[in-house]
Design a protein around this motif. Structure first.
Motif, mmCIF file in Angstrom:
data_model
loop_
_atom_site.group_PDB
_atom_site.id
_atom_site.type_symbol
_atom_site.label_atom_id
_atom_site.label_comp_id
_atom_site.label_asym_id
_atom_site.label_seq_id
_atom_site.Cartn_x
_atom_site.Cartn_y
_atom_site.Cartn_z
ATOM 1 N N PRO A 10 0.846 -1.190 0.000
ATOM 2 C CA PRO A 10 0.000 0.000 0.000
ATOM 3 C C PRO A 10 0.881 1.240 0.000
ATOM 4 O O PRO A 10 1.919 1.264 0.652
ATOM 5 C CB PRO A 10 -0.798 -0.102 1.312
ATOM 6 C CG PRO A 10 -0.203 -1.220 2.088
ATOM 7 C CD PRO A 10 0.577 -2.073 1.134
ATOM 8 N N LEU A 59 -8.138 -7.653 4.024
ATOM 9 C CA LEU A 59 -8.501 -7.852 2.625
ATOM 10 C C LEU A 59 -9.985 -8.170 2.515
ATOM 11 O O LEU A 59 -10.552 -8.844 3.382
ATOM 12 C CB LEU A 59 -7.706 -9.008 2.013
ATOM 13 C CG LEU A 59 -6.205 -8.818 1.862
ATOM 14 C CD1 LEU A 59 -5.598 -10.022 1.146
ATOM 15 C CD2 LEU A 59 -5.883 -7.532 1.115
ATOM 16 N N PHE A 87 -4.711 -5.574 -7.589
ATOM 17 C CA PHE A 87 -5.270 -6.897 -7.877
ATOM 18 C C PHE A 87 -4.293 -7.613 -8.785
ATOM 19 O O PHE A 87 -3.831 -6.998 -9.747
ATOM 20 C CB PHE A 87 -6.640 -6.782 -8.558
ATOM 21 C CG PHE A 87 -7.206 -8.128 -8.921
ATOM 22 C CD1 PHE A 87 -8.001 -8.804 -8.021
ATOM 23 C CD2 PHE A 87 -6.886 -8.718 -10.141
ATOM 24 C CE1 PHE A 87 -8.487 -10.072 -8.338
ATOM 25 C CE2 PHE A 87 -7.362 -9.979 -10.451
ATOM 26 C CZ PHE A 87 -8.170 -10.648 -9.545
ATOM 27 N N ARG A 145 -2.376 -3.052 7.373
ATOM 28 C CA ARG A 145 -2.354 -3.308 5.922
ATOM 29 C C ARG A 145 -0.981 -3.814 5.480
ATOM 30 O O ARG A 145 -0.874 -4.686 4.621
ATOM 31 C CB ARG A 145 -2.755 -2.045 5.153
ATOM 32 C CG ARG A 145 -4.265 -1.810 5.211
ATOM 33 C CD ARG A 145 -4.617 -0.361 4.993
ATOM 34 N NE ARG A 145 -4.277 0.125 3.677
ATOM 35 C CZ ARG A 145 -4.106 1.416 3.392
ATOM 36 N NH1 ARG A 145 -4.234 2.327 4.341
ATOM 37 N NH2 ARG A 145 -3.816 1.785 2.171
HETATM 38 P P1 ADP Z 1 -3.630 0.517 -1.169
HETATM 39 O O1 ADP Z 1 -2.815 -0.130 -2.242
HETATM 40 O O2 ADP Z 1 -3.121 1.856 -0.761
HETATM 41 O O3 ADP Z 1 -3.865 -0.387 0.026
HETATM 42 P P2 ADP Z 1 -6.166 0.045 -2.567
HETATM 43 O O4 ADP Z 1 -7.081 1.100 -3.027
HETATM 44 O O5 ADP Z 1 -5.525 -0.822 -3.601
HETATM 45 O O6 ADP Z 1 -5.066 0.843 -1.727
HETATM 46 O O7 ADP Z 1 -6.899 -0.924 -1.513
HETATM 47 C C1 ADP Z 1 -7.593 -0.434 -0.394
HETATM 48 C C2 ADP Z 1 -8.244 -1.588 0.371
HETATM 49 O O8 ADP Z 1 -9.249 -2.208 -0.465
HETATM 50 C C3 ADP Z 1 -7.318 -2.739 0.772
HETATM 51 O O9 ADP Z 1 -6.662 -2.495 2.013
HETATM 52 C C4 ADP Z 1 -8.311 -3.913 0.857
HETATM 53 O O10 ADP Z 1 -9.042 -3.884 2.058
HETATM 54 C C5 ADP Z 1 -9.291 -3.621 -0.269
HETATM 55 N N1 ADP Z 1 -8.894 -4.287 -1.520
HETATM 56 C C6 ADP Z 1 -8.537 -3.672 -2.683
HETATM 57 N N2 ADP Z 1 -8.207 -4.565 -3.617
HETATM 58 C C7 ADP Z 1 -8.334 -5.793 -3.044
HETATM 59 C C8 ADP Z 1 -8.099 -7.128 -3.475
HETATM 60 N N3 ADP Z 1 -7.651 -7.393 -4.710
HETATM 61 N N4 ADP Z 1 -8.320 -8.139 -2.592
HETATM 62 C C9 ADP Z 1 -8.768 -7.904 -1.347
HETATM 63 N N5 ADP Z 1 -8.987 -6.672 -0.871
HETATM 64 C C10 ADP Z 1 -8.772 -5.616 -1.695
#
Ligand code: ADP
Length: 190
Positions: A10, A59, A87, A145
């Motif tokens: 993150p 997650l 993802f 995270r």
């Molecule tokens: P960052 O990379 O700063 O954590 P994201 O916007 O990619 O920000 O993700 C924010 C939150 O959304 C994650 O901490 C998780 O809870 C959820 N999330 C996003 N993408 C996924 C994924 N592919 N699988 C599970 N949870 C996800």
């Protein structure tokens, strides 16, 4: 057609570079985090469920994330290629992504891994939380995270190394310089 995964902890700059890559290479930017935040803002059933996990720094369960993947791939059938941002985050998600893309004959071409140390991540995300008010950008949740990243997401580095797709990029420095390094890698390979 080119499919890119942008990978990293993150706050490593995945979103920032994905937006620029999508524009430069005309790719569809698929950010599961952005999709969940949109659903949360619109108080949809998916958003309400996802919020429980996101606000705790956990997650979202794989089955919900995979549903989002499948419906987005379906809606974006005509995309020239994808940039997957945030993802996959688990091995199960990565396997499902490979399965779906292989079915379509459009596998992932390259995985760009942005390397940023923990201290820099915490500084960046605390600042982002103050600027944007993102509910998961506070110090306690950021640490959670990072922990989840190390336990559940970092194993994907090995998964993609075995597929010969992983490229490491230093994610600390000027955004424009990092972006140039990413583009050089893409241009050299495609
Ligand atoms: P960052 O990379 O700063 O954590 P994201 O916007 O990619 O920000 O993700 C924010 C939150 O959304 C994650 O901490 C998780 O809870 C959820 N999330 C996003 N993408 C996924 C994924 N592919 N699988 C599970 N949870 C996800």
């Amino acid at each position: 057609m080119i499919n890119i995964v942008i990978f990293g902890p993150p706050g490593s700059g995945k979103g920032t570079h994905s937006i620029k890559l999508a524009e430069k290479y005309q790719l569809f930017h698929l950010s599961t985090g952005d999709i969940f935040r949109y659903e949360i803002n619109n108080k949809t059933p998916l958003g309400i469920e996802a919020k429980n996990y996101i606000d705790k720094g956990n997650l979202v369960p794989d089955d919900l994330v995979i549903k989002v993947l499948l419906s987005t791939l379906e809606k974006q059938k005509n995309a020239k290629g994808f940039i997957f941002d945030g993802f996959p985050r688990t091995i199960i998600q990565a396997q499902k992504l490979d399965e779906e893309l292989n079915k379509k004959g459009i596998p992932i071409n390259i995985v760009i891994s942005l390397e940023v140390n923990d201290a820099e991540i915490i500084t960046r995300l605390v600042k982002r939380g103050l600027d944007s008010g993102r509910s998961d950008d506070n110090e306690t949740i950021i640490k959670q995270r990072l922990e989840i990243y190390k336990n559940q997401t970092a194993p994907l580095l090995d998964y993609y190394t075995k597929q010969n797709k992983l490229i490491n990029i230093d994610g600390v420095g000027m955004i424009d310089n990092i972006f140039t390094n990413i583009c050089n890698i893409i241009d050299d390979n495609f």
